[in-house]
Scaffold this active site. Structure first.
Site, PDB file in Angstrom:
ATOM      1  N   LYS A  21      36.686  37.297  50.625  1.00  0.00           N
ATOM      2  CA  LYS A  21      36.514  38.127  49.429  1.00  0.00           C
ATOM      3  C   LYS A  21      37.045  37.414  48.187  1.00  0.00           C
ATOM      4  O   LYS A  21      36.385  37.412  47.123  1.00  0.00           O
ATOM      5  CB  LYS A  21      37.241  39.459  49.631  1.00  0.00           C
ATOM      6  CG  LYS A  21      37.408  40.310  48.386  1.00  0.00           C
ATOM      7  CD  LYS A  21      36.087  40.775  47.808  1.00  0.00           C
ATOM      8  CE  LYS A  21      36.336  41.752  46.661  1.00  0.00           C
ATOM      9  NZ  LYS A  21      35.094  42.178  46.014  1.00  0.00           N
TER      10      LYS A  21
ATOM     11  N   THR B 205      40.774  44.956  47.842  1.00  0.00           N
ATOM     12  CA  THR B 205      40.897  43.519  47.593  1.00  0.00           C
ATOM     13  C   THR B 205      42.382  43.222  47.423  1.00  0.00           C
ATOM     14  O   THR B 205      42.980  43.559  46.405  1.00  0.00           O
ATOM     15  CB  THR B 205      40.121  43.112  46.338  1.00  0.00           C
ATOM     16  OG1 THR B 205      38.744  43.426  46.526  1.00  0.00           O
ATOM     17  CG2 THR B 205      40.249  41.610  46.081  1.00  0.00           C
TER      18      THR B 205
ATOM     19  N   LYS C 131      43.556  39.782  38.357  1.00  0.00           N
ATOM     20  CA  LYS C 131      44.378  39.960  39.559  1.00  0.00           C
ATOM     21  C   LYS C 131      43.815  39.168  40.728  1.00  0.00           C
ATOM     22  O   LYS C 131      44.541  38.488  41.464  1.00  0.00           O
ATOM     23  CB  LYS C 131      44.464  41.451  39.886  1.00  0.00           C
ATOM     24  CG  LYS C 131      45.254  41.798  41.139  1.00  0.00           C
ATOM     25  CD  LYS C 131      44.387  41.997  42.368  1.00  0.00           C
ATOM     26  CE  LYS C 131      43.478  43.207  42.243  1.00  0.00           C
ATOM     27  NZ  LYS C 131      42.708  43.428  43.503  1.00  0.00           N
TER      28      LYS C 131
END
Length: 289
Positions: free
Chosen positions: A167, A91, A236
């Site tokens: 995502k 990711t 994050k």
């Protein structure tokens, strides 16, 4: 296929094991060498360059900095033995995905972005949902690997960065669901209703989906360890979503609120707990411990 795998955290180990079970020859490398010993049937190699070779290389690294350090700054795309394709499952930011696609094109290595939805326990069963984007021919060659690691691959066209945008959008919705459950539980508690009872009702009726049921059960039980996906990584991902949104002029005001709540959770010592611990922010603000 002859596959190299780089990045053996909990998710990476599970995915590499899936490839071994499917009959692929798997070479593994991790920055912490002991992790490479944990994948039965795979062959640990001493350098990242030895893993970044063969029919395909798969990376599952923690963040932009790790992926850039290993692949780009590590010079793997300049090495004489390069893989037929690179399947990037981390990711990462949309910006880095765009840069990586260009760098790989110059190096003559097919690049596919293939981030996943699911936790490590789902990965162990080969049941992830995989979001994939890149050259159609390369995606076809990667098919046996994707099939071994996931229950379904969702294609999003020839532009790799689009898979990373999908995502991040999904993770934004996931964190939003946790925030909503935390606030709803705190609200119910304020009116004398057990938050656990509220979540039991709602996650088995209006919101009977894996995200609500799984994270809702953790919130109801006030159980945040061991983490399936830690809160710091969730923070994050929200930062990455906000940066990608700003780049295309898309306001995401709720994502900004989530970022601040995640920062508060980390400041209160919950960064290494499960992402569900975000619910503790609403609980603390309402006077509950």
């Amino acid at each position: 296929m002859d596959v190299g795998f780089i990045g053996l955290g909990r998710m990476g180990r599970a995915l590499a094991a899936c490839l071994v079970r499917a009959g692929h020859t798997v070479r593994v490398w991790n920055r912490s060498p002991e992790a490479a010993q944990a994948v039965a049937g795979a062959r640990p190699v001493p350098t990242a360059a030895e893993a970044f070779a063969g029919d395909a290389a798969v990376t599952m690294l923690a963040d932009d900095a790790a992926l850039r350090a290993v692949i780009v700054e590590g010079g793997l795309l300049d090495a004489p033995d390069r893989p037929g394709l690179h399947l990037s499952m981390s990711t990462i930011s949309v910006a880095l995905a765009r840069d990586l696609a260009a760098i790989h094109e110059r190096a003559g290595v097919a690049y596919i972005a293939a981030p996943v939805f699911g936790r490590p326990d789902v990965a162990e069963k080969g049941a992830l949902n995989i979001v994939a984007a890149g050259d159609p021919g390369a995606l076809g060659r990667a098919g046996p690997l994707l099939d071994a690691m996931g229950a379904k691959t969702w294609p999003f066209g020839p532009v790799p960065e689009r898979a990373n945008a999908v995502k991040l959008a999904g993770n934004f919705m996931l964190v939003s669901a946790i925030e909503a459950m935390g606030e709803a539980a705190a609200f119910a508690e304020g009116h004398g209703v057990a938050g656990a009872d509220l979540l039991d009702l709602l996650t088995n009726t209006l919101f009977a989906s894996p995200v609500y049921k799984g994270y809702g059960a953790s919130i109801a039980a006030d159980r945040y360890e061991p983490p399936g996906f830690n809160l710091r990584l969730g923070a994050k991902d929200i930062r990455l979503a906000l940066a990608a949104a700003e780049a295309v002029g898309v306001p995401m005001p709720f994502a900004s609120a989530l970022r601040d709540n995640l920062i508060e959770a980390i400041a209160m010592g919950d960064g290494d707990k499960d992402l569900a611990a975000l619910a503790r922010v609403a609980a603390r603000r309402s006077g509950r411990p």
